[in-house]
Design a protein around this motif. Structure first.
Motif, mmCIF file in Angstrom:
data_model
loop_
_atom_site.group_PDB
_atom_site.id
_atom_site.type_symbol
_atom_site.label_atom_id
_atom_site.label_comp_id
_atom_site.label_asym_id
_atom_site.label_seq_id
_atom_site.Cartn_x
_atom_site.Cartn_y
_atom_site.Cartn_z
ATOM 1 N N LEU A 134 0.845 -1.183 0.000
ATOM 2 C CA LEU A 134 0.000 0.000 0.000
ATOM 3 C C LEU A 134 0.884 1.237 0.000
ATOM 4 O O LEU A 134 1.718 1.418 0.890
ATOM 5 C CB LEU A 134 -0.906 0.022 1.229
ATOM 6 C CG LEU A 134 -1.862 1.210 1.300
ATOM 7 C CD1 LEU A 134 -3.008 1.023 0.314
ATOM 8 C CD2 LEU A 134 -2.401 1.408 2.707
ATOM 9 N N LYS A 135 0.695 2.088 -1.001
ATOM 10 C CA LYS A 135 1.428 3.341 -1.095
ATOM 11 C C LYS A 135 0.492 4.489 -0.718
ATOM 12 O O LYS A 135 -0.651 4.554 -1.177
ATOM 13 C CB LYS A 135 1.961 3.545 -2.514
ATOM 14 C CG LYS A 135 2.747 4.843 -2.705
ATOM 15 C CD LYS A 135 3.256 4.968 -4.135
ATOM 16 C CE LYS A 135 4.076 6.232 -4.338
ATOM 17 N NZ LYS A 135 4.591 6.338 -5.732
ATOM 18 N N SER A 136 0.994 5.411 0.095
ATOM 19 C CA SER A 136 0.215 6.575 0.493
ATOM 20 C C SER A 136 1.192 7.661 0.911
ATOM 21 O O SER A 136 2.398 7.468 0.878
ATOM 22 C CB SER A 136 -0.755 6.227 1.637
ATOM 23 O OG SER A 136 -0.029 5.783 2.779
ATOM 24 N N GLY A 137 0.684 8.780 1.316
ATOM 25 C CA GLY A 137 1.568 9.852 1.754
ATOM 26 C C GLY A 137 0.963 11.210 1.510
ATOM 27 O O GLY A 137 -0.205 11.352 1.121
ATOM 28 N N LEU A 138 1.767 12.245 1.717
ATOM 29 C CA LEU A 138 1.280 13.606 1.548
ATOM 30 C C LEU A 138 0.894 13.893 0.103
ATOM 31 O O LEU A 138 0.023 14.719 -0.156
ATOM 32 C CB LEU A 138 2.338 14.602 2.012
ATOM 33 C CG LEU A 138 2.708 14.561 3.498
ATOM 34 C CD1 LEU A 138 3.810 15.555 3.807
ATOM 35 C CD2 LEU A 138 1.492 14.849 4.358
ATOM 36 N N GLY A 139 1.550 13.233 -0.844
ATOM 37 C CA GLY A 139 1.286 13.500 -2.246
ATOM 38 C C GLY A 139 0.537 12.407 -2.967
ATOM 39 O O GLY A 139 0.371 12.488 -4.188
ATOM 40 N N HIS A 140 0.082 11.378 -2.239
ATOM 41 C CA HIS A 140 -0.589 10.248 -2.888
ATOM 42 C C HIS A 140 -1.790 9.811 -2.064
ATOM 43 O O HIS A 140 -1.675 9.636 -0.843
ATOM 44 C CB HIS A 140 0.354 9.054 -3.055
ATOM 45 C CG HIS A 140 1.538 9.323 -3.928
ATOM 46 N ND1 HIS A 140 2.693 9.906 -3.446
ATOM 47 C CD2 HIS A 140 1.758 9.097 -5.253
ATOM 48 C CE1 HIS A 140 3.559 10.025 -4.437
ATOM 49 N NE2 HIS A 140 3.017 9.549 -5.533
ATOM 50 N N THR A 141 -2.915 9.605 -2.722
ATOM 51 C CA THR A 141 -4.009 8.911 -2.068
ATOM 52 C C THR A 141 -3.663 7.423 -2.028
ATOM 53 O O THR A 141 -2.854 6.948 -2.828
ATOM 54 C CB THR A 141 -5.318 9.126 -2.834
ATOM 55 O OG1 THR A 141 -5.150 8.699 -4.190
ATOM 56 C CG2 THR A 141 -5.731 10.587 -2.812
ATOM 57 N N PRO A 142 -4.227 6.650 -1.100
ATOM 58 C CA PRO A 142 -3.837 5.238 -0.974
ATOM 59 C C PRO A 142 -4.062 4.458 -2.263
ATOM 60 O O PRO A 142 -5.103 4.571 -2.906
ATOM 61 C CB PRO A 142 -4.743 4.736 0.156
ATOM 62 C CG PRO A 142 -5.046 5.947 0.959
ATOM 63 C CD PRO A 142 -5.149 7.064 -0.034
ATOM 64 N N ARG A 143 -3.053 3.625 -2.612
ATOM 65 C CA ARG A 143 -3.122 2.812 -3.826
ATOM 66 C C ARG A 143 -2.293 1.557 -3.642
ATOM 67 O O ARG A 143 -1.358 1.527 -2.837
ATOM 68 C CB ARG A 143 -2.604 3.611 -5.019
ATOM 69 C CG ARG A 143 -1.146 4.054 -4.886
ATOM 70 C CD ARG A 143 -0.841 5.205 -5.826
ATOM 71 N NE ARG A 143 -1.690 6.336 -5.513
ATOM 72 C CZ ARG A 143 -2.008 7.292 -6.393
ATOM 73 N NH1 ARG A 143 -1.563 7.212 -7.639
ATOM 74 N NH2 ARG A 143 -2.765 8.306 -6.042
ATOM 75 N N LEU A 144 -2.658 0.514 -4.392
ATOM 76 C CA LEU A 144 -1.896 -0.725 -4.384
ATOM 77 C C LEU A 144 -0.817 -0.648 -5.458
ATOM 78 O O LEU A 144 -1.106 -0.294 -6.610
ATOM 79 C CB LEU A 144 -2.807 -1.918 -4.636
ATOM 80 C CG LEU A 144 -3.905 -2.167 -3.601
ATOM 81 C CD1 LEU A 144 -4.748 -3.369 -4.005
ATOM 82 C CD2 LEU A 144 -3.331 -2.352 -2.212
ATOM 83 N N VAL A 145 0.420 -0.992 -5.084
ATOM 84 C CA VAL A 145 1.534 -0.958 -6.030
ATOM 85 C C VAL A 145 2.302 -2.266 -5.943
ATOM 86 O O VAL A 145 2.374 -2.899 -4.886
ATOM 87 C CB VAL A 145 2.484 0.226 -5.756
ATOM 88 C CG1 VAL A 145 1.782 1.554 -5.982
ATOM 89 C CG2 VAL A 145 3.073 0.158 -4.343
ATOM 90 N N GLU A 146 2.858 -2.683 -7.077
ATOM 91 C CA GLU A 146 3.769 -3.820 -7.115
ATOM 92 C C GLU A 146 5.201 -3.309 -6.991
ATOM 93 O O GLU A 146 5.603 -2.373 -7.682
ATOM 94 C CB GLU A 146 3.616 -4.588 -8.426
ATOM 95 C CG GLU A 146 2.342 -5.397 -8.531
ATOM 96 C CD GLU A 146 2.305 -6.220 -9.811
ATOM 97 O OE1 GLU A 146 3.362 -6.330 -10.475
ATOM 98 O OE2 GLU A 146 1.223 -6.726 -10.154
ATOM 99 N N LEU A 147 5.967 -3.952 -6.098
ATOM 100 C CA LEU A 147 7.367 -3.606 -5.898
ATOM 101 C C LEU A 147 8.227 -4.829 -6.177
ATOM 102 O O LEU A 147 7.909 -5.930 -5.721
ATOM 103 C CB LEU A 147 7.604 -3.117 -4.462
ATOM 104 C CG LEU A 147 6.759 -1.939 -3.962
ATOM 105 C CD1 LEU A 147 7.122 -1.617 -2.517
ATOM 106 C CD2 LEU A 147 6.942 -0.723 -4.842
#
Length: 958
Positions: free
Chosen positions: A325-338
Motif C-alpha cells: 500500500l502506497k500513500s503519503g502527503l502526495g498520494h491517495t492510498p493505492r496498491l503498487v507492485e514492488l
C-alpha cells in the motif's frame, strides 16, 4: 474534537443573516432504530436496542473513572451524556460542547497500535472522559463568564486558546497512567517522531504544531503526549491543573496559554517543546547504542526523499515481487507492485479503504476491505469486501453491507477468514467463500473474546490469530476445518499482533524489546526468538512462497519502506528467556507518568480488572422528539456583514435529530429589529426545514425629476418550508454525492408606502415562490498536496417559480451549471472548466443569480444568461517560513482564471469577461494548528475596462 467545535461556532455566526439559512446535515442512524438509556449519578448512557449489556458495563466503567480520571486536573466533571454508536464499522470517539456530549463508536478496531491490550470500550471510557474533564475545567474566571453569556458556545470560545496538542496528549497520558496499556506504552505511537530525531530531523515548534506539505511531523496526539508528560514529570502531576486555572481566569490575549505556562514553570510552549525534543533525542540515541541490526535490502520505489511517502503492509505475489500500500502527503492510498530491480507499478487506486494492514494475497488475488456509507444515514457504515484478480485486473465485491473489520485470503485464494463485530458487540470469526462471499462457517466464541489479525498458513488449513482476554493477548492456531485451537503463547500484557504461520513457527510482532520487531515462536517448544532488529522497528512480516525470504516494512523519517531479508532460523539469535513478557523494558515517560499519577495512586491500575461492580441499572426508552429541545447556547453573535447583532438560542439533541436556532436581531445600518427562528428535523429520510423571520425595514428612494427623497418604514415576514434529501453514493476512489431539495418561500410586507421599489425586493404585493434544486458531484479523492480535484464532474440544476396565479409577484428562473475537473501539467495542479445557463422571467421580480458569474464584475441580470469559466490552480512553493511566534507560512498557491458571460434580454445583447491571477498563502497565525488561507486577486474587469486588486479570504479554518 476541535473541528466539531469550530464548525459549530461558524454556524453560530452565520445563522442570523437570514431566516432561510439552512442548518447543516448531521450524521444519524436510520429512523427505525429504537434508543434506550441507563443512568448513573454522573452519566446518561444512550444506546440503540440490542446493546444493553455493554451499555450497562460502559456506564459502570465511566463511574469507575469519574474520580481518578479527573484527579490530576483538580476538577469534578458535571453529569454528561454518552451516546454509543453501534451501527458503524468505524472505531472512534469524540467529545463536543455543541451540544455537550460524547459519542463512542463501538466497533472493535483491528489496529493494535490504537487499542493495545485493552478492551475498546474501556479505552474510549478513559480517553474521552478525560476530554469531558478538560472542557469542564473552563468553568472559572473569564471562561465561566463566557458560559453565563453564551452557553457552551461561549465556554467553547474560552477553550480555543488551549492548543489541541494539550487536549489530546493529556488524554493519551491519562489512558496510559490509568490502564495497563495506553498509547504511551506502545512504541509505534511515537515511532515516526523517533525516526525523525534519529535521522537528525529536528523541526521547529511552528512546523511541529502547524504541519507541513513536505515532512511528517508528529500529530497532536504524539506531540501532546510527550510535551504534557514531560511537564508532569518535571513540574508535578498537577502542573497542568494550575496552568489551566490561570489560563481560564483570563484567556483573552494572544499566547495566553503559553504565558500562563511560563509564569508557572519559566517555560513557554516553545521552550517545553525544545527541551522535550532534546531529551527524547538523547534518550532514543542512547537506546540505539550497541543495537545489532539485521541486514535487509529495500525494494525499489518511486518516491522522492523530499516528500513524505509511505510503502506499507507488503504481501508476496511471487518470490521476487510484493504488493504494498502506497500513500503519503502526495498520494491517495493505492496498491503498487514492488520488485527488487524493476520499477514500481501502480495496480489500483483505492476507495475508502478500511483496515489496510490486513491486505492479503493468495491464488493470484488480492483482498481488502473498504467502508461503505449508507446513502442517507451516515452513522450506518458498512464494510465491503473487495477482491482484485491480479492477472485480469477484474475487481469484484463478494461481500456487501457486512460488519467485517478484517478479511484475509487463503493461499489458494478460494477462501477468506473474516472478523466481525456486530451491533451487539459480539466478536466472530467467519470462513467465507471468496467468489460469492458466502459464509461457510462461523467459529464458536462463547467467551466473546475479540479476534485480531488472522492469517492462513501455507497449507490453507491452519491459521494464526490473536485473541484478547482479561489477562491480555494470547496467540493461538486454529484448524479451520475442525474448529479446534491450540494456544501458542498464553495471554499476557504483551501487545502482540499480525501473526504469520510458517513451518513449525508462528512469526508475530511484539514490542517486548522496547520497539516493535518481528519474533518467532516455535510451536513444538514454545521458545521465542527475535527475527528482526531495525533502527525504529519492523512491521507486518510476510513470507515468500518458496519460504526463503521475509519481507516487512520499517518506519523511516521520509516514510515507511518495504524491505526483505533471508528467512533462516539458523541466523536468529538465541531464544529469549521463558516466562511472561509482562515486564516490558523501562519507559521513562510512561513509567514516571504512572508512578506520579494521583488517580492511579488512589485506585491502582483500573481497567485491566474485569470487575464492573455497581448497582443494577434499569434501561428506559429514550425517545428523540421529547429530547429535541436540548438548549446548549445563547448570547450575542455578530452577523456576517458586521453591521448587526443577534441575541439567540441554539438547541440540538445529542442524536443530531433536531436542530433549532431562534432569536432577536438588530440591523445597525437601517436601525431596525427582527425576530427569527430556524428548525431542521433530520430524523426521517428527507430532512424537513422550517424558517421564519419577522422584522422591520427602513429605506430611502431618490425620486425622479428632482422630486426629492422618499423615506419609508415597513414590516416584513419571510417564511420558508421545505425538504432536502442528501445522499452519499461513494463506492470507489470517486467521492460521489447527490442532493435534492424543494422549498416554498413566502415574503410579504405591511405598511410599504414607497412609490417605487427595486425589482429584487418585495413591495406591496407578496412573493409566493417554489424553489427546487438537484446537485450531483463526482470528484477524485485528493491527496494532502493537491490544490483541487484532478478529475471529476459536478452538475447543479435549479428552478424557481411563482405558480400561484395573480396572488402575488410573478417570476420564473431556470438554471443549469456544470463543472469538469481535469489534471494539470504538474503533479498537484488542477484545471476546472465551468459552464452555466440561466433563463429568467423578471418583469415583476428578480431572483438572485443561480449560475457562476465572472469574478470582479457587477451582476447584471438578463432574461437569458450564459457563463463560461476556466481556472488553473497550482502550488507555487511549499515552505516553512516563520515570523517570530506570530506567523508560520506553509504554502504559496496561485490560480489563473478567465471568466466570460453573455446576456440577452429581447434585442439587447451584451458580453463581458474578466481575467486575473489569485495568489494566496496557507499559514498558521498565533500557533494555531488549523491553517488559514488569504491572498490577493488581480483582475481585469471588461465592464469598467480597469484592473483591480482585491483581498481574498479563501479558508478561515472551518
Amino acid at each position: 474534537m476541535r473541528i466539531l467545535l469550530s464548525a459549530a461556532l461558524a454556524l453560530l455566526a452565520a445563522v442570523p443573516a437570514a431566516a432561510q439559512t439552512l442548518l447543516p446535515i448531521e450524521q444519524q442512524v436510520p429512523a427505525r432504530v429504537r434508543w434506550y438509556e441507563v443512568r448513573t449519578p454522573h452519566f446518561q448512557v444512550v444506546y440503540p436496542e440490542g446493546f444493553e449489556e455493554q451499555a450497562r458495563r460502559t456506564a459502570h466503567r465511566l463511574e469507575q473513572v469519574h474520580e481518578p480520571a479527573a484527579t490530576s486536573l483538580g476538577a469534578t466533571a458535571r453529569p454528561v451524556t454518552v451516546v454509543l454508536q453501534t451501527r458503524t464499522t468505524i472505531g472512534n470517539g469524540f467529545v463536543t460542547l455543541l451540544p455537550r456530549h460524547s459519542e463512542f463508536f463501538t466497533t472493535f478496531p483491528q489496529n493494535p497500535y490504537l487499542v493495545g491490550t485493552l478492551d475498546w470500550l474501556d479505552q474510549l471510557t478513559v480517553h474521552e472522559y478525560r476530554h469531558v474533564v478538560q472542557f469542564d475545567k473552563a468553568h472559572r474566571g473569564v471562561g465561566q463568564l463566557g458560559y453565563l453569556f453564551g452557553g457552551f458556545g461561549g465556554l467553547g470560545l474560552a477553550t480555543l486558546g488551549v492548543p489541541d496538542w494539550f487536549a489530546e496528549g493529556d488524554a493519551v497520558g491519562t489512558e496510559t497512567a490509568l490502564t495497563r496499556s495506553g498509547r504511551g506504552r506502545i512504541p509505534n505511537f511515537g515511532a515516526y517522531y523517533r525516526a525523525n530525531l534519529l535521522a537528525g530531523r529536528r523541526y521547529s515548534y511552528a512546523e511541529a504544531t502547524g504541519g507541513s506539505f513536505r515532512h511528517y511531523v508528529p500529530d497532536h496526539y504524539v506531540l501532546g503526549y510527550y510535551l504534557s508528560t514531560r511537564l508532569k514529570r518535571t513540574a508535578g502531576p498537577t502542573a497542568w491543573a494550575q496552568v489551566l486555572d490561570k489560563y481560564y481566569d483570563f484567556p483573552v490575549y494572544p499566547f495566553s496559554f503559553s504565558d500562563k505556562l511560563r509564569r508557572l514553570t519559566g517555560l513557554r510552549s516553545d521552550d517545553l517543546y525544545t527541551q522535550t525534543t532534546q531529551e527524547l533525542d538523547s534518550l532514543w540515541k542512547t537506546q540505539q547504542t550497541g543495537r545489532v541490526l539485521t541486514p535487509a535490502r529495500d525494494f525499489a520505489v518511486e518516491a522522492s526523499e523530499k516528500v513524505f511517502t509511505e510503502y506499507q503492509y507488503p504481501q508476496y505475489l511471487n518470490d521476487s515481487t510484493v504488493l504494498a500500500l502506497k500513500s503519503g502527503l502526495g498520494h491517495t492510498p493505492r496498491l503498487v507492485e514492488l520488485s527488487r530491480d524493476q520499477p514500481e507499478r501502480t495496480r489500483l487506486v483505492l476507495g475508502l479503504h478500511h483496515n489496510p494492514e490486513q491486505l492479503s494475497v493468495g491464488g493470484g488475488r488480492a483482498a481488502w476491505l473498504e467502508f461503505r456509507y449508507h446513502p442517507r444515514w451516515q452513522q450506518q457504515v458498512y464494510s465491503e469486501l473487495r477482491v482484485l484478480d491480479m492477472a485480469t485486473g477484474r475487481l469484484s465485491r463478494p461481500g456487501r453491507r457486512t460488519r467485517y473489520t478484517a478479511a484475509v485470503l487463503s493461499p489458494d485464494g478460494g477462501r477468506l477468514l473474516a472478523v466481525s463485530t456486530d451491533s451487539a458487540y459480539q466478536h466472530r470469526l467467519h470462513l467465507l467463500e471468496t467468489e460469492t462471499g458466502r459464509v461457510l462457517r462461523t467459529f464458536e466464541n462463547p467467551a466473546n473474546a475479540p479476534y485480531l489479525h488472522p492469517r492462513f498458513g501455507a497449507d490453507g488449513r491452519m491459521a494464526a490469530v490473536v485473541r484478547l482476554e482479561t489477562a491480555g493477548k494470547r496467540l493461538e492456531l486454529l484448524d479451520v476445518e475442525s474448529g479446534t485451537t491450540q494456544t501458542v503463547l498464553p495471554a499476557t500484557n504483551d501487545n502482540i499482533s499480525h501473526p504469520q504461520p510458517w513451518q513449525d513457527y508462528v512469526l508475530f510482532n511484539s514490542p517486548r524489546s522496547g520497539q516493535d520487531e518481528v519474533y518467532a515462536v516455535q510451536v513444538s517448544t514454545g521458545a521465542v526468538r527475535p527475527v528482526t532488529s531495525r533502527p525504529v522497528g519492523s512491521y507486518h512480516a510476510t513470507i515468500s512462497p518458496d519460504g526463503q525470504r521475509l519481507a516487512f516494512h520499517e518506519i523511516r523519517a521520509q516514510g515507511s519502506r518495504v524491505t526483505e531479508m533471508p528467512l533462516r532460523p539458523a541466523d536468529w539469535p538465541a531464544a529469549l528467556p521463558t516466562g511472561k513478557p509482562d515486564a516490558a523494558p523501562a519507559d521513562l515517560y510512561a513509567d514516571e507518568l504512572t508512578a506520579r499519577e494521583p488517580g492511579a495512586a488512589t485506585v491502582g491500575l483500573l481497567l485491566p480488572l474485569d470487575s464492573v461492580a455497581g448497582p443494577t441499572l434499569t434501561p428506559r426508552r429514550y425517545r428523540r422528539l421529547p429530547h429535541a429541545p436540548n438548549l446548549y447556547g445563547w448570547g450575542f453573535v455578530q452577523s456576517p456583514g458586521g453591521n448587526g447583532l443577534s441575541l439567540g438560542l441554539r438547541a440540538q439533541d445529542v442524536l443530531s435529530t433536531t436542530q433549532a436556532v431562534a432569536g432577536l436581531g438588530f440591523d445597525g445600518t437601517e436601525r431596525t429589529g427582527r425576530v427569527f427562528a430556524n428548525v431542521s428535523y433530520q430524523g426521517l429520510g428527507p430532512v424537513l426545514d422550517f424558517g421564519i423571520e419577522n422584522g422591520g425595514r427602513r429605506a430611502a428612494l431618490l425620486l425622479p425629476n428632482g422630486g426629492g427623497v422618499a423615506e419609508d418604514r415597513w414590516r416584513y415576514t419571510r417564511l420558508s418550508v421545505g425538504s432536502r434529501l442528501p445522499l452519499v453514493l461513494t463506492t470507489s476512489r470517486m467521492l460521489t454525492s447527490l442532493a435534492v431539495g424543494a422549498f416554498y418561500q413566502l415574503e410579504q410586507t405591511r405598511g410599504y408606502e414607497l412609490p417605487a421599489r427595486f425589482i429584487n425586493e418585495v413591495g406591496r404585493q407578496p412573493l409566493h415562490a417554489l424553489l427546487g434544486s438537484i446537485s450531483f458531484s463526482r470528484t477524485l479523492r485528493q491527496s494532502y498536496r493537491d490544490v483541487a480535484p484532478r478529475w471529476g464532474q459536478s452538475l447543479l440544476l435549479t428552478g424557481r417559480d411563482t405558480p400561484f396565479g395573480t396572488k402575488g409577484l410573478q417570476a420564473r428562473q431556470l438554471a443549469a451549471q456544470g463543472s469538469l475537473f481535469l489534471p494539470g501539467i504538474g503533479r498537484h495542479h488542477a484545471l476546472r472548466l465551468r459552464a452555466g445557463y440561466q433563463y429568467q422571467q423578471q418583469r415583476e421580480y428578480r431572483f438572485g443569480a443561480a449560475v457562476f458569474y465572472p469574478r470582479g464584475l457587477p451582476y447584471l441580470s438578463f432574461d437569458r444568461l450564459t457563463s463560461l469559466s476556466g481556472e488553473y490552480r497550482l502550488p507555487l512553493a511549499d515552505v516553512h517560513w516563520q515570523l517570530t511566534r506570530l506567523l508560520y507560512v506553509q504554502r504559496i498557491k496561485a490560480n489563473v482564471f478567465l471568466d466570460y458571460v453573455r446576456g440577452e434580454s429581447g434585442p439587447l445583447r451584451r458580453s463581458y469577461h474578466s481575467a486575473g491571477l489569485d495568489v494566496s498563502a496557507v499559514f498558521n497565525p498565533l500557533r494555531l494548528r488549523t491553517p488559514l488561507e488569504v491572498g490577493l486577486r488581480t483582475v481585469y474587469n471588461s465592464y469598467f475596462g480597469t484592473w483591480e486588486v482585491q483581498p481574498l479570504v479563501l479558508n478561515i479554518g472551518f
